[in-house]
Design a protein around this motif. Structure first.
Motif, PDB file in Angstrom:
ATOM      1  N   ASP A   1       0.952   1.717  -5.530  1.00  0.00           N
ATOM      2  CA  ASP A   1       1.443   2.732  -4.659  1.00  0.00           C
ATOM      3  C   ASP A   1       2.130   2.279  -3.317  1.00  0.00           C
ATOM      4  O   ASP A   1       1.353   1.707  -2.702  1.00  0.00           O
ATOM      5  CB  ASP A   1       0.430   3.721  -4.420  1.00  0.00           C
ATOM      6  N   SER A   2       3.245   1.929  -3.378  1.00  0.00           N
ATOM      7  CA  SER A   2       4.002   1.313  -2.569  1.00  0.00           C
ATOM      8  C   SER A   2       3.417   1.949  -0.966  1.00  0.00           C
ATOM      9  O   SER A   2       3.620   1.103   0.184  1.00  0.00           O
ATOM     10  CB  SER A   2       5.441   1.483  -2.627  1.00  0.00           C
ATOM     11  N   GLY A   3       3.248   3.183  -1.079  1.00  0.00           N
ATOM     12  CA  GLY A   3       2.820   4.010   0.106  1.00  0.00           C
ATOM     13  C   GLY A   3       1.390   3.740   0.496  1.00  0.00           C
ATOM     14  O   GLY A   3       1.189   4.220   1.729  1.00  0.00           O
ATOM     15  N   GLY A   4       0.661   2.659  -0.088  1.00  0.00           N
ATOM     16  CA  GLY A   4      -0.480   2.147   0.336  1.00  0.00           C
ATOM     17  C   GLY A   4      -1.680   3.327   0.298  1.00  0.00           C
ATOM     18  O   GLY A   4      -2.858   2.868   0.574  1.00  0.00           O
ATOM     19  N   GLY A   5      -1.523   4.495  -0.129  1.00  0.00           N
ATOM     20  CA  GLY A   5      -2.790   5.518   0.035  1.00  0.00           C
ATOM     21  C   GLY A   5      -3.383   5.916  -1.332  1.00  0.00           C
ATOM     22  O   GLY A   5      -4.532   6.008  -1.081  1.00  0.00           O
ATOM     23  N   ALA A   6      -2.802   5.233  -2.359  1.00  0.00           N
ATOM     24  CA  ALA A   6      -3.463   5.768  -3.681  1.00  0.00           C
ATOM     25  C   ALA A   6      -3.584   4.277  -4.770  1.00  0.00           C
ATOM     26  O   ALA A   6      -3.019   3.420  -4.106  1.00  0.00           O
ATOM     27  CB  ALA A   6      -2.697   6.843  -4.500  1.00  0.00           C
ATOM     28  N   GLY A   7      -3.484   4.489  -5.888  1.00  0.00           N
ATOM     29  CA  GLY A   7      -3.471   3.348  -6.765  1.00  0.00           C
ATOM     30  C   GLY A   7      -4.232   2.174  -6.209  1.00  0.00           C
ATOM     31  O   GLY A   7      -5.357   2.260  -5.718  1.00  0.00           O
ATOM     32  N   ILE A   8      -3.625   1.095  -6.744  1.00  0.00           N
ATOM     33  CA  ILE A   8      -4.588  -0.323  -6.392  1.00  0.00           C
ATOM     34  C   ILE A   8      -4.507  -0.443  -5.037  1.00  0.00           C
ATOM     35  O   ILE A   8      -5.362  -1.227  -4.672  1.00  0.00           O
ATOM     36  CB  ILE A   8      -3.599  -1.421  -7.252  1.00  0.00           C
ATOM     37  N   GLN A   9      -3.727  -0.228  -4.155  1.00  0.00           N
ATOM     38  CA  GLN A   9      -3.694  -0.533  -2.677  1.00  0.00           C
ATOM     39  C   GLN A   9      -4.952   0.126  -2.317  1.00  0.00           C
ATOM     40  O   GLN A   9      -5.862  -0.440  -1.442  1.00  0.00           O
ATOM     41  CB  GLN A   9      -2.390  -0.150  -2.240  1.00  0.00           C
ATOM     42  N   ALA A  10      -5.166   1.490  -2.629  1.00  0.00           N
ATOM     43  CA  ALA A  10      -6.367   2.124  -2.181  1.00  0.00           C
ATOM     44  C   ALA A  10      -7.538   1.476  -2.650  1.00  0.00           C
ATOM     45  O   ALA A  10      -8.496   1.576  -2.039  1.00  0.00           O
ATOM     46  CB  ALA A  10      -6.119   3.611  -2.611  1.00  0.00           C
ATOM     47  N   ASP A  11      -7.431   1.390  -3.887  1.00  0.00           N
ATOM     48  CA  ASP A  11      -8.690   0.573  -4.416  1.00  0.00           C
ATOM     49  C   ASP A  11      -9.095  -0.662  -3.881  1.00  0.00           C
ATOM     50  O   ASP A  11     -10.443  -0.883  -3.339  1.00  0.00           O
ATOM     51  CB  ASP A  11      -8.292   0.292  -5.976  1.00  0.00           C
ATOM     52  N   LEU A  12      -8.063  -1.519  -3.568  1.00  0.00           N
ATOM     53  CA  LEU A  12      -8.627  -2.910  -2.832  1.00  0.00           C
ATOM     54  C   LEU A  12      -8.949  -2.757  -1.592  1.00  0.00           C
ATOM     55  O   LEU A  12      -9.949  -3.329  -1.020  1.00  0.00           O
ATOM     56  CB  LEU A  12      -7.078  -3.629  -3.152  1.00  0.00           C
ATOM     57  N   LYS A  13      -8.227  -1.696  -0.799  1.00  0.00           N
ATOM     58  CA  LYS A  13      -8.787  -1.512   0.366  1.00  0.00           C
ATOM     59  C   LYS A  13     -10.214  -1.017   0.616  1.00  0.00           C
ATOM     60  O   LYS A  13     -11.197  -1.100   1.364  1.00  0.00           O
ATOM     61  CB  LYS A  13      -7.857  -0.374   1.362  1.00  0.00           C
TER      62      LYS A  13
END
Ligand SMILES: Nc1ncnc2c1ncn2[C@@H]1O[C@H](COP(=O)(O)OP(=O)(O)OP(=O)(O)O)[C@@H](O)[C@H]1O
Ligand SMILES: Cc1ncc(COP(=O)(O)O)c(N)n1
Length: 270
Positions: A12-24
């Motif tokens: 998710d380029s927006g950083g809130g969902a998907g892999i970005q949310a998972d890694l955070k």
């Protein structure tokens, strides 16, 4: 050694969902996060503007690289795009015996965009669902996976039990979409042995982008650390509720939750 966990999902380029949310989320919970990118999305808090599936070989290679080097303590899946990609992910999970496996059966984004092709749901249900140590459908996803219509609490429990009959070891049926209950966010956790209702205050906020991704990552992280599944689910729900309650005003649509409030204090950050 720090537990090592993998998310197999879309970005998710927006950083809130998907892999970005998972890694955070993994980082905040003190597990070492790795990823297998199945698709790139152009996405922000207003919606999904584009979906770019990764070539099949790129997905297989990422999984080979991880299997070749890391001691994997737990794995989660999210957006898997289509039947072909689900098949190769299933193949790798079997081959590398990646468990515990948390399956977030992501189907449709909050804005209505399809994150998995409708014709792939059959493959998800027949091939991935039976590998799941936990599956975390929201209400519409549970209806699709169980073939039942859900109105009441007893419908929820019945649907979860039906999903267990289809092969999942445990089900967390999320109630975020349960408009009938304006005050409480209630999730139904069902294993072969028991049913537990998990409740929290429903927070009146539009900023719930990525709640499902974050919840399943929290559970994966807590499970990887050696907690039992029910404890992991309870901890995850409590932490997520706090992160929704203090969701920041980021973007112009459905904003993300406050991932930084998920931090586990291991005494090393002081
Ligand atoms: N407004 C809210 N207040 C408190 N908890 C909520 C709220 N909305 C959702 N939740 C909780 O967040 C978790 C995710 O639920 P939800 O049903 O929104 O999943 P989802 O639809 O898969 O999420 P996503 O939209 O990320 O795909 C559940 O534990 C649910 O109870
Ligand atoms: C890559 C990706 N994976 C999952 C979701 C679901 O999250 P939500 O329903 O909150 O938009 C998403 N939007 N994008």
């Amino acid at each position: 050694m720090r537990p090592q966990v993998i998310t197999i999902a879309g970005t998710d380029s927006g950083g809130g969902a998907g892999i970005q949310a998972d890694l955070k989320t993994f980082e905040e919970r003190n597990v070492f996060g790795m990823s297998v990118v199945v698709a790139v999305t152009a996405q922000n808090t207003k919606g999904v503007q584009g979906v770019y599936p990764m070539p099949l070989e790129a997905i297989t290679r990422q999984m080979e690289s991880l299997a070749d080097d890391f001691t994997v303590s737990a794995v989660k899946t999210g957006m898997l795009v289509d039947a072909q990609r689900i098949e190769i992910v299933v193949h790798a999970i079997r081959r590398y015996d990646w468990h515990p496996l948390v399956v977030d059966p992501v189907m449709v984004a909050k804005g209505g965009a399809y994150l998995v092709a409708p014709e792939a749901i059959e493959t998800l249900s027949r091939k991935l669902l039976p590998l799941a140590d936990l599956i975390t459908p929201n209400t519409p996803e549970a209806e699709v996976l169980s073939g039942l219509v859900i109105h009441s609490d007893s419908d929820r429990e019945l649907a979860a039990k039906q999903i267990i009959k289809r092969g999942a070891k445990a089900v967390l049926l999320k109630g975020g979409h349960d408009e009938a209950n304006p005050e409480r966010a209630r999730d139904c956790f069902v294993t072969k042995k028991r049913t537990v209702w998990l409740e929290a205050d429903r927070i009146h906020t539009p900023h719930t982008h990525g709640t499902g991704c974050t919840l399943s990552s929290l559970i994966t992280a807590e499970w990887a650390k050696g907690n039992d599944l029910e404890t992991s689910v309870r901890t995850a729900k409590e932490l997520l509720t706090r992160a929704i309650a203090q969701a920041p005003e980021i973007g112009h649509g459905h904003g993300p939750v406050a991932h930084w409030l998920l931090r586990e204090d291991d005494g090393k950050n002081e």
